[in-house]
Design an enzyme around this catalytic site. Structure first.
Site, PDB file in Angstrom:
ATOM      1  N   ASP A 164       5.209  24.102  25.337  1.00  0.00           N
ATOM      2  CA  ASP A 164       4.943  22.829  26.032  1.00  0.00           C
ATOM      3  C   ASP A 164       6.067  22.531  27.033  1.00  0.00           C
ATOM      4  O   ASP A 164       6.494  21.382  27.192  1.00  0.00           O
ATOM      5  CB  ASP A 164       4.764  21.666  25.045  1.00  0.00           C
ATOM      6  CG  ASP A 164       4.150  20.434  25.711  1.00  0.00           C
ATOM      7  OD1 ASP A 164       3.717  20.527  26.869  1.00  0.00           O
ATOM      8  OD2 ASP A 164       4.106  19.372  25.061  1.00  0.00           O
ATOM      9  N   PRO A 201       7.744  11.695  29.238  1.00  0.00           N
ATOM     10  CA  PRO A 201       7.892  12.473  28.015  1.00  0.00           C
ATOM     11  C   PRO A 201       7.926  13.968  28.323  1.00  0.00           C
ATOM     12  O   PRO A 201       7.207  14.442  29.200  1.00  0.00           O
ATOM     13  CB  PRO A 201       6.627  12.125  27.219  1.00  0.00           C
ATOM     14  CG  PRO A 201       5.610  11.776  28.254  1.00  0.00           C
ATOM     15  CD  PRO A 201       6.358  11.243  29.451  1.00  0.00           C
TER      16      PRO A 201
END
Ligand code: DOR
Length: 410
Positions: free
Chosen positions: A281, A295
């Site tokens: 990710d 984020p």
């Protein structure tokens, strides 16, 4: 003939361990053995006792291209991947424009080919513009993408998701959901409810499902149940959810960092649990966006050192087990003949040593250094990455940028 002889390495993959040499010809592993003789003119990479693993395959990364070159672009992302030991990266569609048209997917494939470093596998958007309102042209996208995702957001509309799953099943493509319902104060529950819904849609439609970055014991339980029922589901967990906890220091990332108990459950699930792959990710952000709360962790370069230092070196999992999650299983999910160091497999390798280093700002090839690991001492430094017999990263230099050809170090 394109060929490379990698000499004197400890060879480890998900199935085997041996010491010796690896001969790669025309991009394919041709021979393994002790004291292989280099065919005439073939360059030799002296491993000097380092460990060779199958190069890693990242099912989940954000290279921010097109649209956000100040965070990352395809070239800086590819260099970061090579530096991290990765030769294949699946790219998420939350770019600008969004990867909801064949043009964007084709651009990604063409650019990666032009750079000649790594392979990219685009993921198409489930909905137009990731707006969650209208399905993307999935049929038109299907030839260029292996999966569909609205990563960054869950698709909240059940009817739309049902139609997406039916379409994906018909097109033989994977639905790769980011499981999160907005507006629930319990973030874990918001993940689990969408995991449960999407598993049920998978059961109803028969579509293949690959769940992005699951992070709670409840999600593990649901995936275990689905696997017992033999649903066509796989899932991934990130290095940061396996190695960091919010008690040690919180950092803005989606899903949020686990607490100690949840982290323990995730790690335990690497031993016979339902986890199929570890995916980074990789989510690069500028310092400004990060300060504004964006984020994400820029993770592709530190994924292996982090997992090696925190899980392999203390004996929590073996190097073979780690290789299964970073190479073999992702290769199977993508349908690639990669992920093992065996004759006939692609000649994709990474070599590393136990050398310790500090993850300082100047360590990164990525444009972004948003990670809570800045300043941390880690071991398992990547020394070389080989893609189909070609050295694309070696000892601090990436091919095409200050690259010292490996022929000089034999
Ligand atoms: O932390 C995250 N950042 N999680 C996501 O799902 C998306 C990603 C991003 O694109 O920055």
């Amino acid at each position: 003939m394109n060929a490379l002889l990698v000499k004197d390495v400890r060879i480890v993959d998900a199935d085997h361990q041996l010491a010796g040499d690896i001969l790669i010809r025309d991009g394919i592993i041709w021979a393994l053995g002790r004291k292989l003789l280099p065919p005439r003119g073939v360059p030799v990479l002296q491993g000097e006792g380092r460990t060779a693993l199958p190069a890693f395959i990242d099912l989940h990364a954000h290279f921010r291209d097109p649209g956000f070159p100040e965070k990352e672009d395809l070239l800086s992302g590819a260099r970061a991947a090579a530096h991290g030991g990765f030769t294949c990266v699946s790219l998420m569609p939350n770019t600008d424009p969004v990867c909801d048209s064949p043009e964007v997917a084709r651009y990604l494939l063409a650019e990666a080919k032009r750079h000649g470093l790594i392979e990219v596998y685009p993921v198409g958007a489930i909905t137009v513009g990731l707006m969650g309102e209208e399905l993307s042209p999935m049929e038109a996208l299907a030839p260029w993408v292996w999966a569909f995702s609205d990563d960054g957001k869950g698709v909240e509309d059940h009817e739309l998701m049902l139609r997406a799953c039916r379409k994906a099943a018909g097109l033989d493509r994977v639905i790769f959901p980011h499981c999160e319902f907005q507006g629930l104060s319990d973030r874990g529950l918001s993940e689990e409810l969408m995991v449960a819904r999407d598993l049920w849609l998978c059961r109803r439609t028969g579509c293949r499902l690959h769940l992005a970055h699951i992070s709670t014991p409840g999600s593990l339980e649901l995936v275990s149940l689905a696997k017992e029922r033999r649903l066509p589901v796989t899932c991934e967990v990130t290095p940061h959810h396996l190695c960091l906890t919010r008690e040690e220091g919180d950092y803005s990332v989606n899903p949020p960092l686990p607490d100690r108990e949840a982290r323990e459950a995730l790690v335990k699930a690497l031993k016979g649990g339902p986890i199929d792959a570890i995916a980074t990710d990789h989510a690069p952000h500028t310092p400004r966006d990060k300060a504004a709360g964006a984020p994400g962790i820029s993770g592709i370069e530190l994924a292996f050192p982090l997992l090696y230092t925190r899980l392999v070196a203390p004996g929590v999992i073996s190097l073979s087990e780690l290789s299964r999650y970073l190479a073999l299983q992702p290769a199977r999910i993508l349908g690639l003949r990669k992920g093992l160091i065996q004759v006939g497999y692609d000649g994709d390798l990474m070599l590393f040593s136990d050398e310790e280093f500090t993850a300082s700002e100047d360590f990164f090839f990525s444009k972004s250094t948003n990670t809570p690991l800045l300043g941390t001492r880690l071991s398992g430094r990547v020394w070389a990455t080989v893609h189909r017999g070609e050295v694309i990263y070696l000892d601090g230099a990436v091919k095409g940028r200050d690259f010292r050809d490996h022929r000089e170090v034999i």
